[in-house]
Design a protein around this motif. Structure first.
Motif, PDB file in Angstrom:
ATOM      1  N   VAL A 174       0.835  -1.208   0.000  1.00  0.00           N
ATOM      2  CA  VAL A 174       0.000   0.000   0.000  1.00  0.00           C
ATOM      3  C   VAL A 174       0.866   1.254   0.000  1.00  0.00           C
ATOM      4  O   VAL A 174       0.500   2.277  -0.605  1.00  0.00           O
ATOM      5  N   LEU A 175       2.038   1.194   0.648  1.00  0.00           N
ATOM      6  CA  LEU A 175       2.961   2.327   0.628  1.00  0.00           C
ATOM      7  C   LEU A 175       3.511   2.546  -0.775  1.00  0.00           C
ATOM      8  O   LEU A 175       3.602   3.694  -1.246  1.00  0.00           O
ATOM      9  N   MET A 200       0.809   4.157  -2.919  1.00  0.00           N
ATOM     10  CA  MET A 200       0.587   5.568  -2.620  1.00  0.00           C
ATOM     11  C   MET A 200       1.761   6.436  -3.074  1.00  0.00           C
ATOM     12  O   MET A 200       1.566   7.576  -3.509  1.00  0.00           O
ATOM     13  N   TYR A 253       1.248   6.798  -6.847  1.00  0.00           N
ATOM     14  CA  TYR A 253       0.075   7.598  -7.219  1.00  0.00           C
ATOM     15  C   TYR A 253       0.165   9.039  -6.706  1.00  0.00           C
ATOM     16  O   TYR A 253       0.101   9.996  -7.487  1.00  0.00           O
ATOM     17  N   PHE A 254       0.327   9.186  -5.386  1.00  0.00           N
ATOM     18  CA  PHE A 254       0.329  10.532  -4.814  1.00  0.00           C
ATOM     19  C   PHE A 254       1.653  11.267  -5.043  1.00  0.00           C
ATOM     20  O   PHE A 254       1.694  12.502  -5.005  1.00  0.00           O
ATOM     21  N   PRO A 276      -5.185   6.517 -11.600  1.00  0.00           N
ATOM     22  CA  PRO A 276      -5.255   5.472 -10.565  1.00  0.00           C
ATOM     23  C   PRO A 276      -5.080   4.056 -11.120  1.00  0.00           C
ATOM     24  O   PRO A 276      -4.388   3.232 -10.529  1.00  0.00           O
ATOM     25  N   SER A 322       2.399  -0.393  -9.677  1.00  0.00           N
ATOM     26  CA  SER A 322       2.857  -0.772  -8.334  1.00  0.00           C
ATOM     27  C   SER A 322       2.739  -2.276  -8.111  1.00  0.00           C
ATOM     28  O   SER A 322       3.652  -2.908  -7.551  1.00  0.00           O
ATOM     29  N   THR A 371      -8.053   2.631  -2.051  1.00  0.00           N
ATOM     30  CA  THR A 371      -7.476   3.794  -1.358  1.00  0.00           C
ATOM     31  C   THR A 371      -7.137   4.933  -2.313  1.00  0.00           C
ATOM     32  O   THR A 371      -6.995   6.075  -1.869  1.00  0.00           O
ATOM     33  N   ILE A 372      -7.012   4.634  -3.620  1.00  0.00           N
ATOM     34  CA  ILE A 372      -6.722   5.701  -4.584  1.00  0.00           C
ATOM     35  C   ILE A 372      -7.897   5.919  -5.540  1.00  0.00           C
ATOM     36  O   ILE A 372      -7.748   6.569  -6.573  1.00  0.00           O
TER      37      ILE A 372
END
Length: 219
Positions: free
Chosen positions: A68-69, A72, A75-76, A88, A95, A166-167
């Motif tokens: 998940v890291l 993110m 993406y972020f 996304p 990822s 989450t995204i």
């Protein structure tokens, strides 16, 4: 408990549409991850130490940090790193494939090393080029031995794909969460999502066993 699954029946088709999104991400990430994993595994067994160090370092990074890291960060963090926002869907595939490649490389490396060295020596004695030897002789045998481990990685990837919610990717989890928000009741749609994931994993398990039986009969 005040549970009412009946009120969510009209929303089931909407949640089921997320299966296609999930499968697209998982299949593309699995294919790219497999290709990348093969390359990394060849780096790891290469006599060129620099390639081996790179592959080991890469694997340690992606196995040592949460998926998940990584998602993110891609993406972020893309606007800061690349100057534009990655979609996304693209971030999810990127990822997952990079992460899966690290795990698959270890699986393939172990499969290659399990092959009798005599076969490599015989191929080299006959003048078979290294690339052709690996592609036509070593890798096919290794794949038969590591198929269960590869299927397990594919199943794990299918379950872990739920974090794309989450995204904002409209997968199974995201859709079930939206349905829960609409009715102010999350337990029932999340249970539905869990059942869908469970059935997908069961289907993949049977598919993997069928492929494994077919490959054994071809020996």
């Amino acid at each position: 408990m005040d549970l009412d699954f009946m009120q969510f029946i009209p929303s089931i088709p909407y949640i089921l549409k997320g299966i296609l999104v999930t499968l697209k991400i998982v299949v593309l990430a699995a294919v790219l991850g497999f290709v990348f994993g093969v390359i990394l595994s060849l780096f790891k067994i290469s006599k060129i130490k620099l390639l081996g160090w790179f592959a080991d370092f890469y694997t340690s990074i992606f196995r040592g940090t949460p998926l998940v890291l990584q998602l993110m960060l891609i993406y972020f963090g893309s606007p800061q790193i690349f100057g534009f926002q990655i979609e996304p869907y693209t971030a999810a595939i990127l990822s997952f494939s990079l992460n899966s490649g690290a795990y698959i490389s270890e699986i393939i490396r172990a499969g290659i090393l399990a092959i009798d060295k005599g076969q490599q020596e015989a191929a080299m004695a006959l003048g078979v080029p290294y690339g052709k030897m690996m592609w036509d002789i070593i890798l096919p045998q290794a794949l038969k031995n590591i198929l269960p481990a590869l299927m397990n990685e594919f199943i794990t990837l299918t379950k872990e794909s739920a974090i794309v919610t989450t995204i904002g990717v409209m997968d199974i989890m995201r859709r079930s969460y939206q349905v829960g928000a609409q009715y102010y009741s999350y337990f029932e749609p999340l249970i539905m999502a869990g059942i869908i994931y469970y059935l997908m994993v069961i289907a993949l398990t049977f598919l993997g066993k069928a492929v494994e039986r077919r490959m054994r009969r071809s020996d």
